[in-house]
Enzyme design. Structure first.
Site, mmCIF file in Angstrom:
data_model
loop_
_atom_site.group_PDB
_atom_site.id
_atom_site.type_symbol
_atom_site.label_atom_id
_atom_site.label_comp_id
_atom_site.label_asym_id
_atom_site.label_seq_id
_atom_site.Cartn_x
_atom_site.Cartn_y
_atom_site.Cartn_z
ATOM 1 N N LEU A 1 69.864 43.169 46.333
ATOM 2 C CA LEU A 1 70.378 42.312 47.415
ATOM 3 C C LEU A 1 69.449 42.381 48.620
ATOM 4 C CD1 LEU A 1 74.160 43.309 47.129
ATOM 5 C CD2 LEU A 1 73.084 41.167 46.346
ATOM 6 N N TYR B 1 66.370 61.557 44.967
ATOM 7 C CA TYR B 1 67.551 61.197 45.769
ATOM 8 C C TYR B 1 68.336 62.447 46.183
ATOM 9 C CZ TYR B 1 66.775 56.470 43.863
ATOM 10 O OH TYR B 1 66.239 55.255 43.485
ATOM 11 N N SER C 1 83.726 43.237 44.164
ATOM 12 C CA SER C 1 83.199 41.863 44.132
ATOM 13 C C SER C 1 81.831 41.820 43.444
ATOM 14 C CB SER C 1 83.161 41.238 45.528
ATOM 15 O OG SER C 1 82.213 41.890 46.318
ATOM 16 N N ASN C 2 81.024 42.879 43.593
ATOM 17 C CA ASN C 2 79.711 42.880 42.927
ATOM 18 C C ASN C 2 79.848 42.869 41.404
ATOM 19 O OD1 ASN C 2 78.576 42.979 45.457
ATOM 20 N ND2 ASN C 2 77.917 45.114 45.341
ATOM 21 N N HIS D 1 58.907 57.727 38.439
ATOM 22 C CA HIS D 1 59.366 57.005 39.632
ATOM 23 C C HIS D 1 58.236 56.288 40.366
ATOM 24 C CE1 HIS D 1 62.704 57.492 42.947
ATOM 25 N NE2 HIS D 1 62.157 56.288 42.998
HETATM 26 N N1 LIG Z 1 62.758 52.837 41.823
HETATM 27 C C1 LIG Z 1 62.714 52.795 43.135
HETATM 28 O O1 LIG Z 1 61.655 53.077 43.741
HETATM 29 C C2 LIG Z 1 63.938 52.410 43.905
HETATM 30 C C3 LIG Z 1 63.833 52.165 45.281
HETATM 31 C C4 LIG Z 1 64.968 51.810 45.979
HETATM 32 C C5 LIG Z 1 66.187 51.659 45.324
HETATM 33 N N2 LIG Z 1 66.268 51.911 43.978
HETATM 34 C C6 LIG Z 1 67.559 51.764 43.250
HETATM 35 O O2 LIG Z 1 68.124 50.494 43.587
HETATM 36 C C7 LIG Z 1 69.480 50.691 44.028
HETATM 37 C C8 LIG Z 1 69.899 49.587 44.938
HETATM 38 O O3 LIG Z 1 69.126 49.607 46.124
HETATM 39 P P1 LIG Z 1 69.826 49.588 47.571
HETATM 40 O O4 LIG Z 1 71.153 50.068 47.386
HETATM 41 O O5 LIG Z 1 69.079 50.320 48.541
HETATM 42 O O6 LIG Z 1 69.755 48.046 47.940
HETATM 43 P P2 LIG Z 1 70.767 46.850 47.641
HETATM 44 O O7 LIG Z 1 71.692 47.202 46.539
HETATM 45 O O8 LIG Z 1 69.933 45.632 47.556
HETATM 46 O O9 LIG Z 1 71.564 46.722 49.019
HETATM 47 C C9 LIG Z 1 72.460 47.690 49.431
HETATM 48 C C10 LIG Z 1 73.010 47.207 50.772
HETATM 49 O O10 LIG Z 1 73.751 45.996 50.569
HETATM 50 C C11 LIG Z 1 75.077 46.179 51.037
HETATM 51 N N3 LIG Z 1 75.971 45.514 50.082
HETATM 52 C C12 LIG Z 1 76.173 45.838 48.771
HETATM 53 N N4 LIG Z 1 77.072 44.989 48.219
HETATM 54 C C13 LIG Z 1 77.421 44.120 49.199
HETATM 55 C C14 LIG Z 1 78.309 43.014 49.245
HETATM 56 N N5 LIG Z 1 79.013 42.628 48.178
HETATM 57 N N6 LIG Z 1 78.443 42.345 50.424
HETATM 58 C C15 LIG Z 1 77.733 42.722 51.505
HETATM 59 N N7 LIG Z 1 76.876 43.752 51.529
HETATM 60 C C16 LIG Z 1 76.718 44.455 50.377
HETATM 61 C C17 LIG Z 1 75.344 47.659 51.119
HETATM 62 O O11 LIG Z 1 76.207 47.961 52.198
HETATM 63 P P3 LIG Z 1 77.753 48.415 51.969
HETATM 64 O O12 LIG Z 1 77.705 49.853 51.527
HETATM 65 O O13 LIG Z 1 78.344 48.224 53.320
HETATM 66 O O14 LIG Z 1 78.351 47.530 50.942
HETATM 67 C C18 LIG Z 1 73.941 48.210 51.401
HETATM 68 O O15 LIG Z 1 73.693 48.198 52.794
HETATM 69 C C19 LIG Z 1 69.434 52.085 44.663
HETATM 70 O O16 LIG Z 1 70.709 52.654 44.876
HETATM 71 C C20 LIG Z 1 68.602 52.825 43.645
HETATM 72 O O17 LIG Z 1 69.406 53.182 42.519
HETATM 73 C C21 LIG Z 1 65.163 52.272 43.262
#
Ligand SMILES: NC(=O)c1ccc[n+]([C@@H]2O[C@H](COP(=O)([O-])OP(=O)(O)OC[C@H]3O[C@@H](n4cnc5c(N)ncnc54)[C@H](OP(=O)(O)O)[C@@H]3O)[C@@H](O)[C@H]2O)c1
Length: 282
Positions: free
Chosen positions: A185, A48, A236-237, A106
């Site tokens: 999400l 990252y 809220s989360n 990873h």
């Molecule tokens: N191991 C792996 O290969 C891998 C791969 C990908 C991700 N990850 C981990 O998983 C974590 C989460 O993944 P992610 O952040 O990409 O996906 P996510 O948490 O499923 O979705 C994030 C998206 O949802 C929105 N969001 C979050 N809370 C919200 C709410 N209450 N209402 C409306 N929209 C909301 C965010 O926008 P806003 O900023 O506008 O709220 C953002 O666009 C990463 O940060 C990382 O730590 C791991």
């Protein structure tokens, strides 16, 4: 905050804050906000390119190290045993921490079987408390189990109600892994967020659709770290511990037709091998 107990006896906060695709500037701005909002679990990775900023944000937050749970992840070029030992030290240096709560491989490519011994030694040396795997399928997880003296505590895979990973979890139930769900999400997937069942349950419980989905994760026993830079979403989360989905509601969500999201290729795609120079962080 709710905690789960891992198969090594250590505890892990079930809800955290992920910093994937966040610039260093974003991390320094928003991670202290998240910690102030009550998040104690931070999920980052070498790949990252923001570990230096995570370290700075932790210091700026004023939080005590022992009150935080910090995860990072190593990429495949660093799995060979000697490289793995050096990569663990470099990770701690970038984060400016004495130890990691959790360190994951990873991606399931390269010399992960060889490198696992370095992960175990890092636990014995007190550099890492718990170790695990991300994006590994069943047969690659079993390759690690075949050599492990310390078995993985955590498996992190993509997970949401349209891809609940029940078959993988069932196949490995005897190992008592904690399952972490990335993209909890759906990374903003509208097809997921607009399913009528979530709207109906949100109305019934007086919650938002993301809160219903995150609550489902909690009751599934998943650990998740939704990413947001919006302070209202951050709050809220985390506001999902004052209501419960009934067994019938959980069953309705678990009856949602499944689809595959990211299917981890068996062989390494070219992007896995870099160039990956984690010393270059803005
Ligand atoms: N191991 C792996 O290969 C891998 C791969 C990908 C991700 N990850 C981990 O998983 C974590 C989460 O993944 P992610 O952040 O990409 O996906 P996510 O948490 O499923 O979705 C994030 C998206 O949802 C929105 N969001 C979050 N809370 C919200 C709410 N209450 N209402 C409306 N929209 C909301 C965010 O926008 P806003 O900023 O506008 O709220 C953002 O666009 C990463 O940060 C990382 O730590 C791991």
């Amino acid at each position: 905050m709710q905690y789960l107990t891992m198969n090594d006896g250590n505890k892990i906060p079930q809800l955290g804050y992920g910093v994937f695709q966040m610039s260093s500037a974003d991390v320094e701005k928003h991670l202290p906000e998240a910690i102030a909002a009550g998040y104690t679990h931070i999920d980052t990775a070498n790949a990252y390119y923001n570990e230096v900023a995570v370290g700075k944000a932790i210091k700026a937050s004023g939080a005590k190290r022992e009150d935080l749970f910090v995860t990072s992840k190593l990429f495949p070029q660093d799995y060979p045993y000697q490289k793995c030992k050096a990569a663990i030290d470099a990770t701690l240096e970038r984060l400016d921490l004495d130890y990691l709560d959790l360190l994951l491989f990873h991606q399931p490519y390269g010399e992960y079987v060889d490198g696992w011994r370095a992960m175990e030694e890092a636990v014995c040396e007190g550099k890492v408390r718990s170790i695990g795997l991300s994006n590994f399928n069943e047969h690659k997880i079993r390759q690690i189990l075949d050599v492990a003296t310390i078995k993985p505590a955590v498996i992190q895979v993509q997970m949401n109600p349209r891809w609940n990973q029940h078959p993988l979890k069932a196949a490995l139930a005897d190992e008592h892994f904690v399952w972490e769900g990335w993209y909890p999400l759906g990374h903003g997937d509208k097809a997921l967020l607009s399913l009528p069942v979530f709207k109906e349950l949100a109305q019934k419980h007086g919650k938002s659709v993301p809160q219903i989905i995150l609550r489902w994760h909690m009751q599934e026993g998943n650990v998740v770290f939704p990413k947001t830079t919006n302070p209202a979403h951050m709050a809220s989360n985390a506001d999902i511990f004052d209501f419960e989905l009934t067994d019938d509601e959980m069953a309705r969500i678990n009856a949602i037709p499944q689809r595959t999201y990211y299917s981890v290729p068996e062989e390494a795609p070219a992007w896995v091998w870099g160039p990956n120079d984690y010393s270059k962080q803005a």
